[in-house]
Design a protein around this motif. Structure first.
Motif, PDB file in Angstrom:
ATOM      1  N   LYS A 288     -11.416   8.814   6.132  1.00 41.79           N
ATOM      2  CA  LYS A 288     -10.463   9.316   7.121  1.00 41.79           C
ATOM      3  C   LYS A 288      -9.897  10.683   6.727  1.00 41.79           C
ATOM      4  CE  LYS A 288     -10.288   5.386   9.561  1.00 41.79           C
ATOM      5  NZ  LYS A 288      -9.106   4.541   9.668  1.00 41.79           N
ATOM      6  N   ARG A 289      -9.622  10.871   5.426  1.00 42.77           N
ATOM      7  CA  ARG A 289      -9.082  12.147   4.938  1.00 42.77           C
ATOM      8  C   ARG A 289      -9.920  12.591   3.746  1.00 42.77           C
ATOM      9  NH1 ARG A 289      -4.878   8.772   4.518  1.00 42.77           N
ATOM     10  NH2 ARG A 289      -4.735   9.132   2.272  1.00 42.77           N
ATOM     11  N   SER A 290     -10.277  13.869   3.709  1.00 36.74           N
ATOM     12  CA  SER A 290     -11.170  14.340   2.645  1.00 36.74           C
ATOM     13  C   SER A 290     -10.537  14.216   1.263  1.00 36.74           C
ATOM     14  CB  SER A 290     -11.590  15.791   2.904  1.00 36.74           C
ATOM     15  OG  SER A 290     -10.462  16.639   2.974  1.00 36.74           O
ATOM     16  N   SER A 291      -9.178  14.239   1.165  1.00 34.16           N
ATOM     17  CA  SER A 291      -8.527  14.137  -0.142  1.00 34.16           C
ATOM     18  C   SER A 291      -8.714  12.755  -0.770  1.00 34.16           C
ATOM     19  CB  SER A 291      -7.025  14.444  -0.019  1.00 34.16           C
ATOM     20  OG  SER A 291      -6.407  13.549   0.881  1.00 34.16           O
ATOM     21  N   ILE A 292      -9.122  11.763   0.049  1.00 35.82           N
ATOM     22  CA  ILE A 292      -9.392  10.414  -0.476  1.00 35.82           C
ATOM     23  C   ILE A 292     -10.531  10.455  -1.496  1.00 35.82           C
ATOM     24  CG2 ILE A 292     -10.404   8.171   0.189  1.00 35.82           C
ATOM     25  CD1 ILE A 292      -7.492   8.286   0.795  1.00 35.82           C
ATOM     26  N   VAL A 293     -11.441  11.406  -1.334  1.00 38.75           N
ATOM     27  CA  VAL A 293     -12.588  11.534  -2.248  1.00 38.75           C
ATOM     28  C   VAL A 293     -12.087  11.659  -3.688  1.00 38.75           C
ATOM     29  CG1 VAL A 293     -14.570  12.955  -2.875  1.00 38.75           C
ATOM     30  CG2 VAL A 293     -14.029  12.585  -0.479  1.00 38.75           C
ATOM     31  N   GLU A 294     -11.025  12.444  -3.859  1.00 33.85           N
ATOM     32  CA  GLU A 294     -10.444  12.643  -5.191  1.00 33.85           C
ATOM     33  C   GLU A 294      -9.945  11.317  -5.777  1.00 33.85           C
ATOM     34  OE1 GLU A 294      -6.113  14.044  -6.729  1.00 33.85           O
ATOM     35  OE2 GLU A 294      -6.869  14.949  -4.882  1.00 33.85           O
ATOM     36  N   THR A 295      -9.267  10.515  -4.940  1.00 28.99           N
ATOM     37  CA  THR A 295      -8.688   9.249  -5.405  1.00 28.99           C
ATOM     38  C   THR A 295      -9.768   8.231  -5.740  1.00 28.99           C
ATOM     39  OG1 THR A 295      -6.931   9.728  -3.798  1.00 28.99           O
ATOM     40  CG2 THR A 295      -6.835   7.608  -4.888  1.00 28.99           C
ATOM     41  N   LEU A 296     -10.889   8.274  -5.012  1.00 28.03           N
ATOM     42  CA  LEU A 296     -11.975   7.306  -5.219  1.00 28.03           C
ATOM     43  C   LEU A 296     -12.422   7.239  -6.678  1.00 28.03           C
ATOM     44  CD1 LEU A 296     -14.465   7.608  -2.223  1.00 28.03           C
ATOM     45  CD2 LEU A 296     -13.590   5.488  -3.185  1.00 28.03           C
ATOM     46  N   GLY A 297     -12.507   8.390  -7.311  1.00 27.49           N
ATOM     47  CA  GLY A 297     -12.971   8.426  -8.691  1.00 27.49           C
ATOM     48  C   GLY A 297     -11.988   7.848  -9.679  1.00 27.49           C
ATOM     49  N   SER A 298     -10.735   7.583  -9.234  1.00 27.96           N
ATOM     50  CA  SER A 298      -9.690   7.071 -10.127  1.00 27.96           C
ATOM     51  C   SER A 298      -9.442   5.580  -9.973  1.00 27.96           C
ATOM     52  CB  SER A 298      -8.369   7.805  -9.849  1.00 27.96           C
ATOM     53  OG  SER A 298      -8.514   9.170 -10.041  1.00 27.96           O
ATOM     54  N   VAL A 299     -10.186   4.903  -9.101  1.00 27.28           N
ATOM     55  CA  VAL A 299      -9.930   3.478  -8.839  1.00 27.28           C
ATOM     56  C   VAL A 299     -10.030   2.669 -10.135  1.00 27.28           C
ATOM     57  CG1 VAL A 299     -10.865   1.416  -7.704  1.00 27.28           C
ATOM     58  CG2 VAL A 299     -10.662   3.554  -6.437  1.00 27.28           C
ATOM     59  N   THR A 300      -8.985   1.875 -10.395  1.00 30.57           N
ATOM     60  CA  THR A 300      -8.982   1.019 -11.596  1.00 30.57           C
ATOM     61  C   THR A 300      -9.131  -0.457 -11.251  1.00 30.57           C
ATOM     62  OG1 THR A 300      -6.567   0.859 -11.558  1.00 30.57           O
ATOM     63  CG2 THR A 300      -7.512   2.628 -12.885  1.00 30.57           C
ATOM     64  N   VAL A 301      -8.727  -0.836 -10.033  1.00 28.94           N
ATOM     65  CA  VAL A 301      -8.818  -2.239  -9.602  1.00 28.94           C
ATOM     66  C   VAL A 301      -9.371  -2.297  -8.184  1.00 28.94           C
ATOM     67  CG1 VAL A 301      -7.561  -4.382  -9.139  1.00 28.94           C
ATOM     68  CG2 VAL A 301      -6.835  -2.943 -11.007  1.00 28.94           C
ATOM     69  N   ILE A 302     -10.360  -3.171  -7.978  1.00 31.79           N
ATOM     70  CA  ILE A 302     -10.857  -3.435  -6.626  1.00 31.79           C
ATOM     71  C   ILE A 302     -10.414  -4.840  -6.235  1.00 31.79           C
ATOM     72  CG2 ILE A 302     -12.925  -3.841  -5.233  1.00 31.79           C
ATOM     73  CD1 ILE A 302     -14.311  -1.647  -6.865  1.00 31.79           C
ATOM     74  N   CYS A 303      -9.614  -4.923  -5.176  1.00 29.35           N
ATOM     75  CA  CYS A 303      -9.220  -6.222  -4.619  1.00 29.35           C
ATOM     76  C   CYS A 303     -10.103  -6.470  -3.403  1.00 29.35           C
ATOM     77  CB  CYS A 303      -7.751  -6.202  -4.189  1.00 29.35           C
ATOM     78  SG  CYS A 303      -6.615  -5.940  -5.537  1.00 29.35           S
ATOM     79  N   THR A 304     -10.822  -7.568  -3.418  1.00 34.11           N
ATOM     80  CA  THR A 304     -11.762  -7.805  -2.330  1.00 34.11           C
ATOM     81  C   THR A 304     -11.542  -9.147  -1.653  1.00 34.11           C
ATOM     82  OG1 THR A 304     -14.118  -8.051  -1.778  1.00 34.11           O
ATOM     83  CG2 THR A 304     -13.481  -8.603  -4.026  1.00 34.11           C
ATOM     84  N   ASP A 305     -11.648  -9.140  -0.357  1.00 33.99           N
ATOM     85  CA  ASP A 305     -11.690 -10.382   0.403  1.00 33.99           C
ATOM     86  C   ASP A 305     -13.044 -11.044   0.098  1.00 33.99           C
ATOM     87  OD1 ASP A 305     -11.039 -12.318   2.262  1.00 33.99           O
ATOM     88  OD2 ASP A 305     -11.871 -11.190   3.948  1.00 33.99           O
ATOM     89  N   LYS A 306     -13.166 -12.321   0.370  1.00 37.93           N
ATOM     90  CA  LYS A 306     -14.430 -13.014   0.077  1.00 37.93           C
ATOM     91  C   LYS A 306     -15.365 -12.996   1.281  1.00 37.93           C
ATOM     92  CE  LYS A 306     -14.629 -17.541   0.043  1.00 37.93           C
ATOM     93  NZ  LYS A 306     -15.667 -17.830   1.054  1.00 37.93           N
ATOM     94  N   THR A 307     -14.901 -13.564   2.393  1.00 38.49           N
ATOM     95  CA  THR A 307     -15.765 -13.739   3.561  1.00 38.49           C
ATOM     96  C   THR A 307     -16.104 -12.403   4.207  1.00 38.49           C
ATOM     97  OG1 THR A 307     -14.661 -15.839   3.932  1.00 38.49           O
ATOM     98  CG2 THR A 307     -15.994 -14.985   5.733  1.00 38.49           C
ATOM     99  N   GLY A 308     -17.395 -12.132   4.340  1.00 34.70           N
ATOM    100  CA  GLY A 308     -17.845 -10.910   5.000  1.00 34.70           C
ATOM    101  C   GLY A 308     -17.848  -9.698   4.103  1.00 34.70           C
ATOM    102  N   THR A 309     -17.265  -9.831   2.916  1.00 34.93           N
ATOM    103  CA  THR A 309     -17.248  -8.716   1.970  1.00 34.93           C
ATOM    104  C   THR A 309     -18.162  -9.032   0.794  1.00 34.93           C
ATOM    105  OG1 THR A 309     -14.952  -8.319   2.617  1.00 34.93           O
ATOM    106  CG2 THR A 309     -15.728  -7.194   0.663  1.00 34.93           C
ATOM    107  N   ILE A 310     -17.856 -10.156   0.120  1.00 31.47           N
ATOM    108  CA  ILE A 310     -18.761 -10.632  -0.940  1.00 31.47           C
ATOM    109  C   ILE A 310     -19.893 -11.447  -0.312  1.00 31.47           C
ATOM    110  CG2 ILE A 310     -18.929 -12.101  -2.990  1.00 31.47           C
ATOM    111  CD1 ILE A 310     -15.998 -11.520  -3.539  1.00 31.47           C
ATOM    112  N   THR A 311     -19.533 -12.199   0.732  1.00 33.65           N
ATOM    113  CA  THR A 311     -20.522 -13.077   1.373  1.00 33.65           C
ATOM    114  C   THR A 311     -21.062 -12.455   2.655  1.00 33.65           C
ATOM    115  OG1 THR A 311     -18.822 -14.231   2.643  1.00 33.65           O
ATOM    116  CG2 THR A 311     -19.337 -15.116   0.462  1.00 33.65           C
TER     117      THR A 311
END
Length: 835
Positions: A288-311
């Motif tokens: 959505k915003r190009s500045s998000i690209v910068e933040t992407l490289g700093s991710v330390t934790v991924i919180c994920t839903d199960k249904t439709g994301t892992i499965t």
């Protein structure tokens, strides 16, 4: 999808759409003003470097040195062209992103259901809204099916409201959310004329906040500009005292100011971010915003839903457990008569027009197994939506003879809690549930009830239910998901699963997906009742969060953020919306994700492939690393230019003006494309996804990195000034000395751009990462250097004389020694294992 929409709802024709748009315009809150090329040009000409160039050009015109003035004019055109090219690339990339970020809406036109960009909705359109969708215009309901809407964005009330065409309030409003069912409404207001449009005009002026990296870069450039101004004044005064020549002093000051100003850095930052987002868009990752690209490289934790994301979110009905016969049935046995009641009530507990994959499956199984289809005979006349902790839902149907069907389904615990079974009987069923859960199955309980009269209980839990059995679904993990999570772990990123499913199923699926889990699961009610300190501890040490509701998901995300984590939240449902919005990076699924999830998220994965998130994180790390390389290159190469321009003047050497504005501008024209075009194209280093993520608060250059760049610059300066003195000792004139110094600096610049491709791997290892732009621009710079040295009119203009092969070899040797020593530093780093 079959929406069961009445045939008389035909929608507008193309001619009617055109007429309506001509009268009412587009469905936008404001008129989008596109920046013209003239506007872009004016903004480029306001840049400090261009202002300095214009000043120098005017001085040359005033003193009658028209050759230099023409060169300056050409330089102005060159710098403007490079900036214009970069700005235009960035602008086009961002425009492409805007197009993809435009949400789609379903409308009926010419008797067909079609998807159109939301801004193309016109007054008079028949819009379809369904569960999980954002309503994008104001209108009046003309057809609905079990439709409820959350109007909190307008009213502040969080509960949902049921509406239909006969309701006293049969209007829907832009910005509100469809909670359940489906509605068709005729559009009455669009854009600024909607209720939210009239309220929300004031927020349009709010600007997006600058990212930490943007602020750091702005601060750095501002500091360098102030230093440049101070040095400019000092050189002007010092030169005037020595020469009493105001014009020469002014030109000396302007030359130094141009050499200090790192105008390439902001251009490089904008280019890297915009093109990074555009490249990810081509990979199927919409940002959505190009500045998000910068933040992407700093991710330390991924919180994920199960249904439709892992499965896969395929929800195959694998088993049915019939309580009456205490028997578990396989798929091939679903047609037997003993299961009729269980299948019957499982289907009636679903929405009449199903949206959820499990409900779609139950409708299909009903069609395949029942002798007669009674769905047309019964109408839904009362509903209790999915709610409770754990959740359940109840539907009440009635036919013309006033025969009723009351069916409920939900989390097995919820259905058992409201059933008429004894504790012993419930324990027996719980054993069956646990057994299914441990195999990774998704289990729903089914029950029926009977009720006379219309004085229905306020809460569905107050009905007396008869427990019928269990529907057992299998939603397998996506193919290749184990490799995806392995890549995530290799990158030093933690994984948390946050789901509405139960602990046993979640644990089994997590194990199958390769998620590392060494602690017991925590459920949503425990999160809700935890103190702030306990919540911090739980969010840090727990991997599986089960039976989670929206508020609990939000609390976990906020707790992780409070501990300094950079959180990416993955989800696709309505209940993921708050957590997606709160996370540093909300990631929604493009295919199966709801519109609410997509609008709340900062990033959308178009094909629901979780591996794309790894691609995004890698891109974030690549871009951040390349920005640092570009900035370190700029610092290292600016230092010798600054000192070569100033030291001969301050130290009173024989040739105080060894570089004039002409030479500095040529170097600037070389450096600009190198840092903002070449380094942007630099591939990711092979160890980048094996390192832990950087802290978001980390400055883009720490003192150690800054010191390394300064030392690189000072060593190159030493080599260039040695060449200066060597030439003077040989008795060379100013033109020959300038040629030797200038050539040494050009060779050093090319070698530095190659060496700084990696601050860890050797220059030979870096060559394996092909970057054709780097080779192309380096070759072009060499061609230009030889033209300057050996094409007589150009040599005279640059005030230099040609070099012999031996002299050229010496300049190359000195440049190589000045730059390639850094390969030894990198060798030590590799040998000691320091990153």
């Amino acid at each position: 999808m079959n929406y069961n929409i009445p045939e008389d709802l035909k929608g507008l024709t193309e001619a009617e759409v055109t007429a309506s748009r001509k009268k009412y315009g587009y469905n936008r809150l404001e008129v989008v003003k596109k920046e013209t090329w003239i506007g872009m040009l004016i903004s480029i000409l306001k840049e400090p470097m261009l202002i300095l160039l214009i000043c120098v050009s005017l001085i040359y015109v005033v003193i009658g040195d028209y050759g230099e003035a023409v060169f300056m004019f050409v330089a102005i055109v060159g710098v403007t062209a490079i900036s214009f090219y970069q700005d235009n690339r960035s602008k086009k990339a961002l425009e492409e992103l805007e197009k993809l970020n435009e949400p789609l809406s379903k409308v009926i036109r010419n008797s067909k259901v079609v998807k159109i960009p939301t801004f193309e909705i016109v007054v008079g359109d028949l819009c379809i809204t369904e569960e999980g969708s954002l309503i994008n215009a104001d209108g009046k309901i003309v057809h609905s099916n079990d439709f409820s809407v959350n109007q909190s964005s307008l009213t502040g009330e969080s509960f949902s409201v049921f509406k239909d065409s006969k309701s006293e309030d049969n209007k829907v409003y832009s910005g509100t959310i469809t909670v359940s069912g489906l509605a068709v409404f005729v559009v009455e207001s669009i854009g600024k004329e909607t209720k939210v449009g009239k309220i929300g005009q004031s927020i349009l002026g709010i600007k997006e906040e600058a990212s930490p990296l943007q602020l750091q870069i702005r601060s750095f450039v501002k500091g360098m500009a102030i230093i440049g101004l101070v040095i400019f004044m000092a050189v002007c005064v010092f030169s005037y005292i020595k020469t009493e020549d105001f014009v020469t002093s002014l030109l000396s000051g302007l030359t130094l100011a141009m050499s200090v100003l790192p105008e390439e850095i902001p251009v490089a930052f904008t280019t890297f971010m915009a093109l990074g987002a555009w490249k990810l868009m081509r990979e199927g990752i919409i940002i959505k915003r190009s500045s998000i690209v910068e933040t992407l490289g700093s991710v330390t934790v991924i919180c994920t839903d199960k249904t439709g994301t892992i499965t896969e979110n395929s929800m195959q009905l694998k088993h049915l457990y019939d309580y009456q016969s205490d028997t578990i049935y396989e798929q091939e046995e679903f047609k037997i008569k003993e299961l009729d009641e269980l299948i019957d009530y499982a289907m009636w507990s679903c929405e009449p027009v199903p949206f959820d994959p499990m409900e779609i499956t139950l409708h299909k199984v009903y069609e395949q197994t029942q002798d007669s289809d009674k769905r047309k005979d019964y109408q839904l006349f009362h509903e209790y939506p999915l709610e409770g902790k754990p959740p359940m839902m109840t539907h009440l149907f009635e036919n013309e003879q006033k025969d009723r069907i009351i069916a409920a389904k939900g989390a097995p615990e919820a259905i058992l809690n409201v059933s008429d079974l004894s504790e012993e009987e419930k324990s027996k069923v719980r054993e069956v549930i646990k057994e299914f859960g441990e195999q990774g199955y998704r289990v729903l309980g089914v029950a029926k009830s009977h009720f006379e009269g219309n004085n229905f209980p306020v809460k569905q839990q107050d009905f007396t239910f008869k427990f019928l059995g269990l529907t057992v679904f299998y939603d397998p993990p996506k193919k290749g998901i184990k490799n995806v999570f392995q890549h995530i772990y290799d990158a030093g990123i933690k994984v948390k699963v946050i789901t509405g499913d139960n602990a046993d199923t979640t644990k089994a699926i997590a194990m199958q997906a390769g998620i590392i889990n060494e602690s017991p699961a925590i459920n949503g009610s425990e999160i809700a009742s935890s103190s702030e300190d306990d919540l911090m501890n739980l969010s840090e040490n727990t991997t599986l969060f089960t039976r989670m509701f929206p508020e609990a998901k939000l609390e976990v995300v906020n707790a992780l953020k409070a501990q300094g984590n950079v959180v990416a939240m993955l989800g696709d449902g309505v209940n993921d919306g708050p957590a997606l919005k709160a996370a540093h990076i909300g990631v929604a699924m493009g295919n199966k994700g709801t519109e609410i999830a997509k609008s709340a998220a900062a990033l959308v994965i178009t094909n629901d492939d979780l591996e794309k998130l790894v691609v995004g994180i890698a891109a974030g790390r690549r871009i951040y690393a390349n920005i640092k390389k570009a900035v370190q290159y700029i610092i290292s190469i600016h230092i010798p230019i600054i000192l070569t321009v100033s030291l001969p003047l301050f130290l009173g050497w024989i040739f105080p003006h060894i570089f004039t504005p002409v030479h500095v501008i040529f170097l600037e024209l070389v450096m600009g494309p190198t840092c903002s075009i070449v380094y942007e194209n630099e591939p990711i280093e092979k160890n980048a996804m094996k390192k832990p993520p950087r802290a978001l608060t980390e400055t883009f250059l720490n003192w150690r990195e800054l010191t390394v760049s300064i030392i690189q610059g000072l060593v190159i300066t030493g080599g260039i000034l040695w060449m200066y003195q060597y030439s003077v000792d040989l008795g060379n004139d100013e033109a020959k000395t300038r040629a030797l110094v200038f050539s040494t600096l050009i060779f050093a610049n090319i070698l530095l751009s190659l060496v700084n491709r990696s601050f860890y791997y050797s220059i030979f290892e870096s060559f394996k990462n092909r970057n054709f732009l780097l080779m192309g621009i380096s070759a072009l710079v060499l061609v230009l250097l030889f033209i300057i040295l050996y094409v007589n009119p150009v040599s005279r203009f640059f005030s230099i004389t040609p070099l012999t092969v031996k002299e050229l070899g010496i300049t190359l040797l000195v440049a190589a020694i000045s730059v390639l020593w850094f390969e030894g530093y990198k060798l030590v780093k590799r040998y000691t294992g320091k990153k």
